[in-house]
Design a protein around this motif. Structure first.
Motif, PDB file in Angstrom:
ATOM      1  N   GLU A 374       0.561  -1.196   0.000  1.00  0.00           N
ATOM      2  CA  GLU A 374      -0.152   0.377   0.483  1.00  0.00           C
ATOM      3  C   GLU A 374       0.898   1.030  -0.121  1.00  0.00           C
ATOM      4  O   GLU A 374       1.733   1.466   0.591  1.00  0.00           O
ATOM      5  CB  GLU A 374      -0.979  -0.335   1.223  1.00  0.00           C
ATOM      6  CG  GLU A 374      -2.147  -1.480   1.217  1.00  0.00           C
ATOM      7  CD  GLU A 374      -0.892  -2.526   1.540  1.00  0.00           C
ATOM      8  OE1 GLU A 374      -1.745  -3.730   1.995  1.00  0.00           O
ATOM      9  OE2 GLU A 374      -0.391  -2.325   2.579  1.00  0.00           O
ATOM     10  N   GLN A 376       1.597   4.349   1.010  1.00  0.00           N
ATOM     11  CA  GLN A 376       1.631   4.902   2.738  1.00  0.00           C
ATOM     12  C   GLN A 376       1.550   6.797   2.181  1.00  0.00           C
ATOM     13  O   GLN A 376       2.311   7.527   2.179  1.00  0.00           O
ATOM     14  CB  GLN A 376       3.383   4.845   3.235  1.00  0.00           C
ATOM     15  CG  GLN A 376       3.750   3.772   3.479  1.00  0.00           C
ATOM     16  CD  GLN A 376       2.515   2.512   4.392  1.00  0.00           C
ATOM     17  OE1 GLN A 376       1.770   3.196   5.028  1.00  0.00           O
ATOM     18  NE2 GLN A 376       2.367   1.290   4.002  1.00  0.00           N
ATOM     19  N   ARG A 403       7.462  -1.698   4.202  1.00  0.00           N
ATOM     20  CA  ARG A 403       6.082  -3.004   3.434  1.00  0.00           C
ATOM     21  C   ARG A 403       6.136  -3.023   1.817  1.00  0.00           C
ATOM     22  O   ARG A 403       5.558  -4.268   1.313  1.00  0.00           O
ATOM     23  CB  ARG A 403       4.659  -1.833   3.875  1.00  0.00           C
ATOM     24  CG  ARG A 403       3.784  -2.604   3.120  1.00  0.00           C
ATOM     25  CD  ARG A 403       3.650  -3.921   3.666  1.00  0.00           C
ATOM     26  NE  ARG A 403       1.542  -4.928   3.034  1.00  0.00           N
ATOM     27  CZ  ARG A 403       1.774  -5.329   1.930  1.00  0.00           C
ATOM     28  NH1 ARG A 403       3.206  -5.341   1.559  1.00  0.00           N
ATOM     29  NH2 ARG A 403       1.386  -5.967   0.915  1.00  0.00           N
ATOM     30  N   HIS A 455      -2.490   3.049   3.330  1.00  0.00           N
ATOM     31  CA  HIS A 455      -2.353   3.380   4.835  1.00  0.00           C
ATOM     32  C   HIS A 455      -1.928   4.239   5.459  1.00  0.00           C
ATOM     33  O   HIS A 455      -1.236   5.043   4.593  1.00  0.00           O
ATOM     34  CB  HIS A 455      -1.285   2.438   4.593  1.00  0.00           C
ATOM     35  CG  HIS A 455      -1.396   0.709   4.827  1.00  0.00           C
ATOM     36  ND1 HIS A 455      -0.656  -0.218   5.407  1.00  0.00           N
ATOM     37  CD2 HIS A 455      -2.805   0.622   4.486  1.00  0.00           C
ATOM     38  CE1 HIS A 455      -1.433  -1.437   5.386  1.00  0.00           C
ATOM     39  NE2 HIS A 455      -2.847  -0.740   5.505  1.00  0.00           N
ATOM     40  N   TRP A 456      -3.119   4.109   5.821  1.00  0.00           N
ATOM     41  CA  TRP A 456      -2.036   6.139   6.614  1.00  0.00           C
ATOM     42  C   TRP A 456      -0.507   6.182   7.665  1.00  0.00           C
ATOM     43  O   TRP A 456      -0.725   4.075   7.738  1.00  0.00           O
ATOM     44  CB  TRP A 456      -3.250   6.259   7.990  1.00  0.00           C
ATOM     45  CG  TRP A 456      -4.229   6.862   6.943  1.00  0.00           C
ATOM     46  CD1 TRP A 456      -4.280   8.309   6.273  1.00  0.00           C
ATOM     47  CD2 TRP A 456      -5.860   7.305   7.350  1.00  0.00           C
ATOM     48  NE1 TRP A 456      -5.210   8.732   6.298  1.00  0.00           N
ATOM     49  CE2 TRP A 456      -6.384   7.992   7.106  1.00  0.00           C
ATOM     50  CE3 TRP A 456      -6.701   5.928   8.416  1.00  0.00           C
ATOM     51  CZ2 TRP A 456      -7.976   8.712   6.966  1.00  0.00           C
ATOM     52  CZ3 TRP A 456      -7.993   6.460   8.374  1.00  0.00           C
ATOM     53  CH2 TRP A 456      -8.105   7.510   7.584  1.00  0.00           C
ATOM     54  N   ASP A 482       0.983   1.758  10.479  1.00  0.00           N
ATOM     55  CA  ASP A 482       0.535   1.924   9.053  1.00  0.00           C
ATOM     56  C   ASP A 482      -0.383   0.472   8.540  1.00  0.00           C
ATOM     57  O   ASP A 482      -0.216  -0.537   8.762  1.00  0.00           O
ATOM     58  CB  ASP A 482       1.367   1.776   7.936  1.00  0.00           C
ATOM     59  CG  ASP A 482       2.239   0.631   8.241  1.00  0.00           C
ATOM     60  OD1 ASP A 482       2.454  -0.261   6.775  1.00  0.00           O
ATOM     61  OD2 ASP A 482       2.360  -0.067   8.673  1.00  0.00           O
ATOM     62  N   ASP A 483      -1.432   1.641   8.747  1.00  0.00           N
ATOM     63  CA  ASP A 483      -3.515   0.593   8.265  1.00  0.00           C
ATOM     64  C   ASP A 483      -4.562   2.055   7.759  1.00  0.00           C
ATOM     65  O   ASP A 483      -3.866   2.717   7.254  1.00  0.00           O
ATOM     66  CB  ASP A 483      -3.698   0.661   9.622  1.00  0.00           C
ATOM     67  CG  ASP A 483      -4.302  -0.195   9.950  1.00  0.00           C
ATOM     68  OD1 ASP A 483      -5.030  -0.919   8.695  1.00  0.00           O
ATOM     69  OD2 ASP A 483      -4.912  -1.054  11.109  1.00  0.00           O
ATOM     70  N   ASN A 484      -5.238   1.236   6.679  1.00  0.00           N
ATOM     71  CA  ASN A 484      -6.147   2.633   6.134  1.00  0.00           C
ATOM     72  C   ASN A 484      -6.992   2.454   7.358  1.00  0.00           C
ATOM     73  O   ASN A 484      -8.474   3.151   6.635  1.00  0.00           O
ATOM     74  CB  ASN A 484      -6.991   1.120   5.370  1.00  0.00           C
ATOM     75  CG  ASN A 484      -7.117  -0.158   5.190  1.00  0.00           C
ATOM     76  OD1 ASN A 484      -6.954  -0.600   6.468  1.00  0.00           O
ATOM     77  ND2 ASN A 484      -7.009  -0.525   4.310  1.00  0.00           N
ATOM     78  N   CYS A 494     -12.535  -2.658   9.411  1.00  0.00           N
ATOM     79  CA  CYS A 494     -11.350  -1.574   9.838  1.00  0.00           C
ATOM     80  C   CYS A 494     -13.185  -0.549  10.471  1.00  0.00           C
ATOM     81  O   CYS A 494     -13.959  -0.909  10.184  1.00  0.00           O
ATOM     82  CB  CYS A 494     -11.622  -0.371   8.705  1.00  0.00           C
ATOM     83  SG  CYS A 494     -10.192  -0.547   8.088  1.00  0.00           S
ATOM     84  N   THR A 498     -12.241   5.127   8.090  1.00  0.00           N
ATOM     85  CA  THR A 498     -11.514   4.596   6.644  1.00  0.00           C
ATOM     86  C   THR A 498     -11.181   5.425   6.246  1.00  0.00           C
ATOM     87  O   THR A 498     -11.291   6.572   5.839  1.00  0.00           O
ATOM     88  CB  THR A 498     -11.740   3.161   6.202  1.00  0.00           C
ATOM     89  OG1 THR A 498     -13.286   4.273   5.569  1.00  0.00           O
ATOM     90  CG2 THR A 498     -12.760   2.814   7.450  1.00  0.00           C
ATOM     91  N   TRP A 507      -9.275  -5.209   3.589  1.00  0.00           N
ATOM     92  CA  TRP A 507      -8.380  -5.169   3.521  1.00  0.00           C
ATOM     93  C   TRP A 507      -8.421  -3.417   2.621  1.00  0.00           C
ATOM     94  O   TRP A 507      -7.882  -2.812   2.337  1.00  0.00           O
ATOM     95  CB  TRP A 507      -7.815  -6.053   3.550  1.00  0.00           C
ATOM     96  CG  TRP A 507      -7.488  -6.804   2.107  1.00  0.00           C
ATOM     97  CD1 TRP A 507      -7.941  -7.976   2.065  1.00  0.00           C
ATOM     98  CD2 TRP A 507      -7.382  -6.071   0.588  1.00  0.00           C
ATOM     99  NE1 TRP A 507      -8.192  -9.060   0.521  1.00  0.00           N
ATOM    100  CE2 TRP A 507      -7.627  -8.100  -0.284  1.00  0.00           C
ATOM    101  CE3 TRP A 507      -6.995  -5.481   0.279  1.00  0.00           C
ATOM    102  CZ2 TRP A 507      -7.638  -7.853  -1.599  1.00  0.00           C
ATOM    103  CZ3 TRP A 507      -7.347  -5.410  -1.298  1.00  0.00           C
ATOM    104  CH2 TRP A 507      -6.776  -6.582  -1.914  1.00  0.00           C
ATOM    105  N   THR A 514      -4.063   6.747  -3.857  1.00  0.00           N
ATOM    106  CA  THR A 514      -2.920   5.681  -4.006  1.00  0.00           C
ATOM    107  C   THR A 514      -1.759   5.100  -5.122  1.00  0.00           C
ATOM    108  O   THR A 514      -0.541   4.976  -4.981  1.00  0.00           O
ATOM    109  CB  THR A 514      -3.667   4.541  -2.719  1.00  0.00           C
ATOM    110  OG1 THR A 514      -2.415   3.785  -2.748  1.00  0.00           O
ATOM    111  CG2 THR A 514      -4.411   3.273  -4.005  1.00  0.00           C
TER     112      THR A 514
END
Length: 671
Positions: A374, A376, A403, A455-456, A482-484, A494, A498, A507, A514
């Motif tokens: 993903e 970032q 990642r 991902h944030w 790091d996650d969305n 989530c 999101t 996911w 992105t």
């Protein structure tokens, strides 16, 4: 360490969603060379026809055979591609030689799992052994495996008809290793390979039919379906011998199909194969997962789900020539995913070495690896200070190095990212000098990238980076996340807000910038190191469905309003959710149409405005298929198949397939 500044003007967005990210003026690649490895070189494997570890045959990235064979000898001479690029950018379009098509994978579509001499793959073996690990109908083995899948083994002509609707010029598919070599070991004696001839006939037929229909094959050698015989023999990718068996198998494919196949991908998504297959399971075969109780091999099985959970079935494994041999049928070990990753990257390099030394000059083709990961996005919120924004930008790059760069740096630069080495310490295997030389430039022909979501990234409050004494696998990312989404609920879905709207897989969220952010990241990091650009080898979505969806998501909508980016909440009504009882909601896949429209617009802008060298786009997926642990009810296809009620598995084009054909006409230059 130097840091990329790609994100400094992140998400300056117009109402038309056209100005997502502008690259900085910095020429900093963000890569530093690491300490030299002192390990001994791997010995040559006498069973390998190519003897790929012979030091006299080491790949030299500066060798012309490692570059695009279609490029002119004079580096200053303008190529035909350069001319097409200039013309396309002037028109705001993609060039006429842009690779445009769709993608599938052998295990997900072929079926015929035990026909015509095909051997078991790890997916065959473990879906049959642990049927509860896949969503499907209790007692219906075909619903939880790729036994039949889309039956493309018998219905490939129908797949081609779907390609024509989207006006595909290329088709990305994978070869089933165990269909060619049931025991996984390719050997050539007295000029003859020990191959399953029926498998050769099938792939010759596929390749020839594509060419007859003016579709160029883009072939993946490995898409997660390792021959089970190698898992049973030595633990598959956990054993260093796997790189030689893969190189031998690849050599056969180059020799047999390379007269017609000019685009090769060695490995698909090593991160997913290794991390999901050997640590995070039991989502992906071979269902290794750290910390789980023994299943079928346990002495005490009372109360255990013997048809689900993690697997202990594995062969005796030796991570490297210097490592101890681990016993067979053992509990999952710490760092299995790390060693799988190490050996799979070496397998890629060994295969490229064979191709360049024996076939590339004559066959005039290209070869590379496909990584996933993903893009970032630095976390932002109302009132955030400029200092905190800068910190989050730095963490976004650090998260991307972990990642993505973990897998993309070695095939381009020859080693792991310095940040990964520093934070992993002794838990990260080292490449020998010979291996570094072999890896460096092994994906310089092109780099494949599978991109879906983002991902944030930000530091975890109160955490600090690990010291050199603390450097290990567990501590390597303790000070960043790091996650969305900001949190997880049941089923790994989530909790809003999101990073974009919730698509039909937990996911999978729709965040179109992105693709542009990631393309800029790759371009900056590997400036001048990739001769034929980046190919988007997968991009697509599952339409929101009964299992995963979030209609009218006001929490996410309010968050994006608060940061002046309301369009990226991308909320939708309940009417757009797929309903198996109303086929029109599946055929009329308007969420997916909008997905492709927005992602492709960001790709076009990356090419036209950011001047990114992006050479292709493969939509995932051509047809509804076996979606790994989610079975057949999570649909990523642009062609509908009614797996429950239609024994003929008829393909029906969805609106998204037709939309892509229209987009091709409007946005790609025609010769």
């Amino acid at each position: 360490m130097k840091t990329l500044t790609l994100f400094t003007t992140l998400l300056a967005v117009s109402a038309a969603k056209k100005c997502i990210v502008k690259p900085s003026s910095s020429n900093d690649s963000g890569i530093e060379s690491g300490e030299e490895s002192s390990l001994n070189n791997l010995p040559s494997d006498p069973s390998n026809p190519s003897n790929p570890s012979d030091p006299s045959n080491s790949s030299d990235p500066s060798n012309p055979s490692n570059t695009d064979p279609t490029n002119p000898t004079n580096p200053g001479e303008q190529t035909n591609h350069d001319i097409l690029v200039e013309k396309a950018r002037a028109e705001g379009k993609l060039p006429a030689d842009f690779k445009w098509g769709a993608a599938t994978a052998a295990y997900q579509v072929e079926g015929a799992w035990n026909e015509d001499g095909r051997g078991e793959s790890v997916w065959d073996h473990f879906t049959h052994l642990y049927p509860h690990n896949v969503e499907g109908e209790e007692g219906n083995e075909d619903s939880i495996s790729g036994n039949v899948a889309c039956d493309s083994y018998h219905k490939f002509d129908e797949d081609i008809e779907m390609m024509k609707i989207m006006k595909a010029t290329h088709y990305r598919f994978s070869i089933s290793w165990s269909r060619l070599f049931p025991d996984g070991q390719a050997k050539k004696e007295e000029g003859k390979w020990n191959v399953n001839e029926k498998g050769v006939e099938y792939y010759n037929s596929v390749i020839n039919k594509l060419i007859e229909n003016n579709v160029t094959p883009l072939v993946t050698l490995y898409h997660w379906d390792l021959p089970y015989a190698l898992h049973e023999k030595y633990g598959g990718w956990l054993d260093y011998h796997s790189q030689y068996d893969f190189a031998n198998y690849a050599e056969f494919c180059f020799e047999t199909f390379g007269d017609r196949v000019k685009n090769w991908i060695t490995i698909n998504e090593p991160w997913v194969n290794c991390v999901s297959g050997y640590r995070l399971g039991p989502g992906k075969a071979p269902y290794r997962c750290t910390g789980e109780a023994p299943r079928k091999l346990a002495n005490e099985t009372e109360g255990l789900d013997l048809q689900g959970g993690c697997s202990y079935e594995i062969g005796p494994s030796q991570y490297s020539p210097e490592s101890e041999v681990l016993e067979a049928n053992r509990p999952p070990q710490r760092l299995e995913d790390v060693w799988c990753s190490h050996n799979i990257l070496l397998a890629h390099a060994q295969a490229v070495k064979v191709y360049r030394e024996k076939f590339q000059k004559e066959q005039n083709g290209l070869i590379g690896i496909t990584v996933d990961g993903e893009a970032q996005i630095p976390w932002i919120e109302p009132g955030m200070s400029e200092e905190q924004k800068k910190i989050n930008e730095e963490y976004a790059n650090l998260a991307a190095e972990f990642r993505i760069g973990w897998y993309s740096d070695p095939p381009v630069t020859g080693d792991y990212p310095q940040s990964v080495k520093e934070r992993m310490g002794k838990d990260l295997p080292e490449f020998t000098e010979e291996q570094k030389a072999m890896l460096k430039g092994s994906s310089s022909d092109f780099l494949g990238w599978n991109t879906y979501t983002a991902h944030w990234a930000a530091p975890i409050e109160g955490q600090t980076p690990p010291t050199p004494e603390e450097a290990n696998f567990e501590n390597s990312k303790r000070d960043m996340w790091d996650d969305n989404c900001r949190g997880r609920g049941d089923g790994w879905t989530c909790i809003p807000p999101t990073l974009g709207s919730q698509a039909g897989s937990s996911w999978n969220t729709k965040y179109p910038p992105t693709i542009r952010v990631g393309l800029n990241w790759f371009s900056k990091r590997y400036e001048g190191l990739i001769n034929n650009g980046i190919i988007i080898t997968e991009n697509g979505c599952a339409q929101p469905n009964a299992k995963v969806s979030r209609a009218n998501d006001e929490v996410t909508a309010e968050y994006f309003k608060s940061i002046d980016q309301p369009e990226y909440a991308d909320t939708y009504e309940e009417e757009i959710i797929e309903n198996e009882d109303d086929k029109n909601t599946i055929i009329r896949d308007l969420y997916r149409v909008d997905w492709y429209q927005q992602y492709l617009e960001n790709l076009r802008l990356a090419f036209v405005e950011d001047k990114i060298d992006v050479r292709g786009y493969m939509a995932w997926s051509l047809i509804d298929n076996f979606e790994w642990e989610n079975g057949y009810e999570t649909r990523f296809g642009m062609s509908y198949i009614d797996f429950k009620n239609d024994p003929e598995l008829k393909r029906q084009p969805k609106e998204s397939l037709k939309f892509l054909g229209q987009w091709y006409d409007e946005n790609i230059m025609q010769e």
